[in-house]
Scaffold this active site. Sequence first.
Site, mmCIF file in Angstrom:
data_model
loop_
_atom_site.group_PDB
_atom_site.id
_atom_site.type_symbol
_atom_site.label_atom_id
_atom_site.label_comp_id
_atom_site.label_asym_id
_atom_site.label_seq_id
_atom_site.Cartn_x
_atom_site.Cartn_y
_atom_site.Cartn_z
ATOM 1 N N HIS A 1 24.367 -15.099 -30.640
ATOM 2 C CA HIS A 1 23.179 -15.028 -29.795
ATOM 3 C C HIS A 1 21.878 -14.841 -30.595
ATOM 4 C CE1 HIS A 1 26.071 -14.896 -26.685
ATOM 5 N NE2 HIS A 1 26.367 -13.630 -26.785
ATOM 6 N N ASP B 1 29.933 -10.067 -32.635
ATOM 7 C CA ASP B 1 29.815 -10.241 -31.186
ATOM 8 C C ASP B 1 28.422 -10.728 -30.773
ATOM 9 O OD1 ASP B 1 31.107 -9.945 -28.609
ATOM 10 O OD2 ASP B 1 29.735 -8.293 -28.217
ATOM 11 N N ASP C 1 26.722 -20.910 -25.554
ATOM 12 C CA ASP C 1 26.092 -19.642 -25.906
ATOM 13 C C ASP C 1 25.106 -19.409 -24.777
ATOM 14 O OD1 ASP C 1 24.287 -17.653 -26.773
ATOM 15 O OD2 ASP C 1 24.906 -18.010 -28.832
ATOM 16 N N HIS C 2 25.454 -18.490 -23.866
ATOM 17 C CA HIS C 2 24.664 -18.421 -22.634
ATOM 18 C C HIS C 2 23.210 -18.004 -22.886
ATOM 19 C CE1 HIS C 2 26.109 -14.246 -22.805
ATOM 20 N NE2 HIS C 2 25.000 -13.957 -22.193
#
Length: 489
Positions: free
Chosen positions: A240, A235, A177-178
């Site tokens: 995030h 998304d 998960d950047h």
Amino acid sequence: MVARVIPVDPFDLVIFGGTGDLAKRKILPGLYRRFLAGQMPPEARIIAAARSEMDDAGYRALAGASLAEFVSKSKQDEKAIGEFLERLHYVTIDATGEGGWKALKGLMRKGVVRAFYFSVAPSLFGDLAERLHSHGIADGESRIVVEKPFGRDLASARALNAVLAEHFNEEQIYRIDHYLGKETVQNLMAVRFANVLFEPLWNAQYVDHVQITVAETVGVGGRGAYYDKSGAMRDMIQNHLMQLLCLIAMEPPYHFEPNAVRDEKLKVIRALEPVPAEDIVRGQYRAKPANGGAAEPSYAEDVDNPQSRTESYIALKARVANWRWQGTPFYLRTGKKLRARTSEIAIVFKEAPHSIFGEEESWRANILAIRLQPNEGMNLSVMIKEPGPGGMRLTDVPLDMSFADALGEDGMDIPDAYERLIMDVIRGNQTLFMRGDEVEAAWAWTDPIIEGWESRGDRPKGYDPGSSGPEDALMLLHRDGRRWREIRG
Ligand code: NAP
């Protein structure tokens, strides 16, 4: 301040999907920047794999063009780029077939870290995992990196976890998960757990509420077909924003060690209450009329689905049911085509219990704002006396700490999330990666929310491009006597 660079162990990194968008925009530029920083040992090698027919020279040309496009000009060093490209190799492999695997095996060396980046559609994860084993390429020490989306609901996430678990144990799996690779996000943990200043205040007694905003100015672009089946909840929120919420809400781990951190995050996800319909606002952007400029299509036109009920915006009120956070809501919002591109977490502290400065001095809360983009940094607003002879009037001023100014030698030396995370994979550090049970718990919270609006047949509210989202989202906070922070770039 110059960042300390500790070289990692020699490695063979295989990028499946090495010709794809993510490899070109993020993975290759990130690896090059680490090479330039001196973090890559001379024995490090990168092997790209995809179906396209190409040789090493062809791939190096493709990679060189990506670096020219996606690495900032100030970091483009011709000699360094040449040396970096020398480390790249290419193998033609179809994940679903048997060709090319022998060639890949022949390239892999003994005694170095083996990492496999699955930068392909999740439907291919099982094929890759299976063949890496059947061809004797991966072993018990190898690592695999997998990209989002990790499932579209609990059942599909479980299925993906099961497929990977057939060939790899949890210690070998790095779910990216950047957002977790962003400097500020890690700093959030440093600020919370390395200073005594904030932690005593980090609870429902002092924190009125938390706002987490991830706003984009772009629409769905070329991702329409994928996005329309997903929407902002799947998304963005499930992964995030959920990860950011966890880092704010979690208890101090006993040690900064992967499973200790992830155990605490998991407890937060499990403590999330179901979200009732009245605490959710979904939106979909409208068309933008020409008005002298260029007209822009609506969401439905962008995804070529006039009947679409998918949300390009969502705001919701989440509650963490535990002692620390009882009574402190977490308001999350994210959307496309909004006023500005910004990601921010705001910890809004409570009012002082008693104002000694008189009624007319309207009190404003102290706010700790953590910016993820643009200009990563933190900003604490505090009340001071307004300068001048006008008596004891109060005003709020920022105690500003921009990381770029404070830490970057040239103000810009903050590593990108991908380069940091890939180096963590090579180092074998899973702290900033999601564990399988975390992902499943996040879906277990998300699924009933989505099922709720699907079963009711709810339609998202329209909102204008360039706005802050649908009107109803304002009401979500107004009715609680609060208001959103302005979306500012
Ligand atoms: P993409 O541009 O469509 O690239 C897909 C890659 O997979 C290409 O290199 C393609 O090359 C290869 N590929 C397709 N089928 C294959 C097969 N059967 N065997 C071997 N290789 C195959 O996709 P992407 O945008 O790079 O995304 C890759 C993954 O990252 C996806 O899971 C995506 O959801 C995720 N992701 C992407 C982004 C992003 O910004 N792009 C962001 C977050 C997550 P050939 O056609 O030559 O085989």
